[in-house]
Design a protein around this motif. Structure first.
Motif, PDB file in Angstrom:
ATOM      1  N   LYS A  74      47.692  41.549  32.474  1.00  0.00           N
ATOM      2  CA  LYS A  74      47.922  40.335  33.260  1.00  0.00           C
ATOM      3  C   LYS A  74      47.497  39.063  32.540  1.00  0.00           C
ATOM      4  O   LYS A  74      47.740  37.957  33.032  1.00  0.00           O
ATOM      5  CB  LYS A  74      47.183  40.436  34.598  1.00  0.00           C
ATOM      6  CG  LYS A  74      47.743  41.524  35.514  1.00  0.00           C
ATOM      7  CD  LYS A  74      47.062  41.501  36.873  1.00  0.00           C
ATOM      8  CE  LYS A  74      47.675  42.553  37.798  1.00  0.00           C
ATOM      9  NZ  LYS A  74      47.039  42.540  39.138  1.00  0.00           N
ATOM     10  N   LEU A  75      46.832  39.214  31.393  1.00  0.00           N
ATOM     11  CA  LEU A  75      46.399  38.037  30.645  1.00  0.00           C
ATOM     12  C   LEU A  75      47.608  37.320  30.048  1.00  0.00           C
ATOM     13  O   LEU A  75      48.474  37.952  29.430  1.00  0.00           O
ATOM     14  CB  LEU A  75      45.437  38.442  29.528  1.00  0.00           C
ATOM     15  CG  LEU A  75      44.068  38.967  29.964  1.00  0.00           C
ATOM     16  CD1 LEU A  75      43.291  39.492  28.759  1.00  0.00           C
ATOM     17  CD2 LEU A  75      43.270  37.893  30.668  1.00  0.00           C
ATOM     18  N   ASN A  83      43.671  45.692  34.001  1.00  0.00           N
ATOM     19  CA  ASN A  83      44.446  44.469  34.221  1.00  0.00           C
ATOM     20  C   ASN A  83      44.565  43.597  32.977  1.00  0.00           C
ATOM     21  O   ASN A  83      44.878  42.409  33.070  1.00  0.00           O
ATOM     22  CB  ASN A  83      43.814  43.651  35.355  1.00  0.00           C
ATOM     23  CG  ASN A  83      44.055  44.274  36.712  1.00  0.00           C
ATOM     24  OD1 ASN A  83      44.794  45.232  36.834  1.00  0.00           O
ATOM     25  ND2 ASN A  83      43.439  43.746  37.740  1.00  0.00           N
ATOM     26  N   ILE A  84      44.324  44.200  31.809  1.00  0.00           N
ATOM     27  CA  ILE A  84      44.467  43.449  30.560  1.00  0.00           C
ATOM     28  C   ILE A  84      45.875  42.888  30.421  1.00  0.00           C
ATOM     29  O   ILE A  84      46.082  41.786  29.902  1.00  0.00           O
ATOM     30  CB  ILE A  84      44.125  44.347  29.352  1.00  0.00           C
ATOM     31  CG1 ILE A  84      42.623  44.631  29.283  1.00  0.00           C
ATOM     32  CG2 ILE A  84      44.596  43.714  28.041  1.00  0.00           C
ATOM     33  CD1 ILE A  84      41.769  43.426  28.988  1.00  0.00           C
ATOM     34  N   ILE A 109      35.332  38.684  33.290  1.00  0.00           N
ATOM     35  CA  ILE A 109      36.786  38.780  33.335  1.00  0.00           C
ATOM     36  C   ILE A 109      37.360  37.485  33.895  1.00  0.00           C
ATOM     37  O   ILE A 109      36.693  36.766  34.638  1.00  0.00           O
ATOM     38  CB  ILE A 109      37.256  39.980  34.192  1.00  0.00           C
ATOM     39  CG1 ILE A 109      36.740  39.868  35.628  1.00  0.00           C
ATOM     40  CG2 ILE A 109      36.818  41.291  33.564  1.00  0.00           C
ATOM     41  CD1 ILE A 109      37.224  40.993  36.541  1.00  0.00           C
ATOM     42  N   ASP A 114      42.939  35.891  35.968  1.00  0.00           N
ATOM     43  CA  ASP A 114      44.189  36.626  35.794  1.00  0.00           C
ATOM     44  C   ASP A 114      43.989  38.127  35.932  1.00  0.00           C
ATOM     45  O   ASP A 114      44.904  38.848  36.315  1.00  0.00           O
ATOM     46  CB  ASP A 114      44.780  36.322  34.410  1.00  0.00           C
ATOM     47  CG  ASP A 114      45.039  34.848  34.217  1.00  0.00           C
ATOM     48  OD1 ASP A 114      45.923  34.322  34.896  1.00  0.00           O
ATOM     49  OD2 ASP A 114      44.331  34.223  33.400  1.00  0.00           O
ATOM     50  N   MET A 115      42.788  38.615  35.615  1.00  0.00           N
ATOM     51  CA  MET A 115      42.510  40.047  35.655  1.00  0.00           C
ATOM     52  C   MET A 115      41.922  40.491  36.993  1.00  0.00           C
ATOM     53  O   MET A 115      41.888  41.685  37.283  1.00  0.00           O
ATOM     54  CB  MET A 115      41.530  40.413  34.542  1.00  0.00           C
ATOM     55  CG  MET A 115      42.069  40.243  33.137  1.00  0.00           C
ATOM     56  SD  MET A 115      40.809  40.623  31.887  1.00  0.00           S
ATOM     57  CE  MET A 115      40.523  42.368  32.204  1.00  0.00           C
ATOM     58  N   VAL A 121      37.775  39.039  27.399  1.00  0.00           N
ATOM     59  CA  VAL A 121      39.010  38.490  26.837  1.00  0.00           C
ATOM     60  C   VAL A 121      38.915  38.361  25.328  1.00  0.00           C
ATOM     61  O   VAL A 121      39.780  38.848  24.588  1.00  0.00           O
ATOM     62  CB  VAL A 121      39.338  37.124  27.481  1.00  0.00           C
ATOM     63  CG1 VAL A 121      40.548  36.496  26.790  1.00  0.00           C
ATOM     64  CG2 VAL A 121      39.605  37.288  28.961  1.00  0.00           C
ATOM     65  N   ALA A 126      39.224  46.715  36.877  1.00  0.00           N
ATOM     66  CA  ALA A 126      40.156  45.755  36.279  1.00  0.00           C
ATOM     67  C   ALA A 126      40.048  45.747  34.758  1.00  0.00           C
ATOM     68  O   ALA A 126      40.904  45.183  34.068  1.00  0.00           O
ATOM     69  CB  ALA A 126      39.888  44.355  36.832  1.00  0.00           C
ATOM     70  N   ILE A 127      38.984  46.359  34.219  1.00  0.00           N
ATOM     71  CA  ILE A 127      38.780  46.454  32.777  1.00  0.00           C
ATOM     72  C   ILE A 127      38.940  47.914  32.371  1.00  0.00           C
ATOM     73  O   ILE A 127      38.156  48.759  32.813  1.00  0.00           O
ATOM     74  CB  ILE A 127      37.365  45.979  32.371  1.00  0.00           C
ATOM     75  CG1 ILE A 127      37.060  44.604  32.956  1.00  0.00           C
ATOM     76  CG2 ILE A 127      37.212  45.973  30.863  1.00  0.00           C
ATOM     77  CD1 ILE A 127      35.606  44.209  32.799  1.00  0.00           C
TER      78      ILE A 127
END
Length: 393
Positions: free
Chosen positions: A43-44, A40-41, A311, A314-315, A126, A36-37
């Motif tokens: 999605k923030l 999924n950035i 995280i 959201d991520m 974040v 996710a890192i």
């Protein structure tokens, strides 16, 4: 005994199984979770607040919406609302274009700035990601506005030296990006990770304690009623929670040196954290016995990603996000962030922990009441002699 015979013993086979099981569990949980890192950035959630009625503000707001790598961009919030959401980590970044932005740019007399506000009292990925993105944005905007200013004021190259120097300075300072940090943390990774480390210290101790105390509960069956034994288990856990929390906070103050005013609230939360985690992890132990640890450890591993220290929700992928809603670790970490570094009350997270703990306690009571069969209470020899003496008398 031959080596092959030794390998067939219970201890050897259990060791082989656990080695394979936890290698698969740890890698199978951590590796997918950390994809996710930075995957999924996007999605923030962020907010762009444009109070500027001029053309520059609207142009910059449109450019940011087109170019920033985020799918959820709020544009209908006031700056006050956006900053409040940022305080609660409901937003990852607030971009504020002030009402005088276009006028300042057109005058060219003062530097114009846009505020980029991030909150450090939250997931480490974040804040670090937002700072990197903002630095890149500021570099691009600075270049863009410097070029526009140059076209406007340096049309003639035959200017006196002093005037040229003054105009060059004006070009360089046409735009200044203002990075604002709220709830700034003290330097050092040990401060960033303190909420997670405190939580994990309590959780791990409580998980091992649950196994040991449930074993003691089962071994003591027949010596007292299961209701009394269950209350003994809870009282022992509370005693351990108090003592271990004092040691934990003692080390915390020795190394991290948080504010002395927070001592009692931190100790209280750590005690609560232990008791909630104790009952949460005791559920599978009461159901499955010592074998419940096989299930408890993967649950712990999932929570190390789902606790929000690294995280945000959201991520997270769905299994980790679902776990965060019932995880005592998630609420404990968020409460520590709010208490140690934030400017909001940790109460919502504390009450969520209490809810998780209360539900876990009720489940344990139900398991003991309906699944564990009652056993006749053995009367010790001393008590038998005492009862006989009383009858004779």
């Amino acid at each position: 005994m031959k080596f092959t015979q030794f390998l067939k013993t219970r201890g050897a086979t259990a060791t082989i199984f656990m080695g394979i099981f936890y290698a698969i569990a740890m890698l199978g949980i951590f590796l997918p979770g950390y994809t996710a890192i930075p995957g999924n950035i996007d999605k923030l959630p962020i907010a762009i607040v444009n109070d500027d009625a001029g053309e520059y503000g609207a142009k910059i707001a449109d450019q940011l919406q087109e170019n920033l790598p985020f799918k959820e961009i709020e544009t209908d919030l006031t700056n006050k609302q956006a900053l409040n959401d940022l305080e609660h980590n409901d937003l990852a970044l607030v971009v504020y274009i002030p009402e005088t932005f276009s006028a300042d740019m057109q005058k060219g007399e003062v530097s114009s700035s846009i505020d980029f506000t991030v909150n450090e009292a939250g997931a480490t990925v974040v804040s670090s990601t937002m700072n990197s993105i903002v630095t890149e944005i500021n570099s691009q905007l600075s270049t863009q506005f410097s070029q526009q200013t140059a076209q406007g004021v340096l049309m003639n190259f035959n200017v006196p030296e002093e005037q040229a120097a003054e105009l060059a300075k004006k070009i360089e300072t046409a735009y200044v990006g203002n990075i604002v940090t709220i709830n700034e943390m003290p330097d050092g990774m040990h401060n960033n990770m303190l909420p997670m480390f405190l939580t994990m210290a309590g959780y791990t101790g409580a998980m091992i304690g649950a196994m040991q105390l449930v074993v003691a509960f089962k071994e003591s069956r027949g010596k007292a009623s299961k209701t009394r034994l269950f209350s003994y288990v809870q009282l022992t856990a509370l005693l351990v929670a108090v003592v271990s929390s004092l040691f934990a906070l003692g080390l915390t103050y020795l190394i991290n040196e948080p504010s002395g005013d927070l001592f009692f609230s931190l100790v209280g939360q750590q005690i609560l954290n232990y008791m909630v985690c104790f009952n949460f992890t005791a559920i599978v132990i009461f159901l499955m016995g010592e074998g419940g640890m096989i299930l408890n450890l993967p649950i712990l591993l999932i929570q190390t990603l789902a606790n929000g220290a690294t995280i945000t929700r959201d991520m997270m992928y769905l299994p980790y996000e679902w776990m965060s809603h019932i995880s005592p670790m998630y609420y404990s970490v968020q409460a520590y962030f709010a208490n140690l570094y934030g400017s909001i009350s940790p109460s919502p997270y504390i009450w969520s922990m209490v809810t998780v703990g209360a539900v876990a306690l009720l489940i344990n009571i139900a398991i003991v009441a309906f699944i564990h069969k009652p056993m006749p209470i053995e009367v010790s020899e001393t008590e038998s002699v005492k009862n006989a003496t009383e009858i004779t008398a």
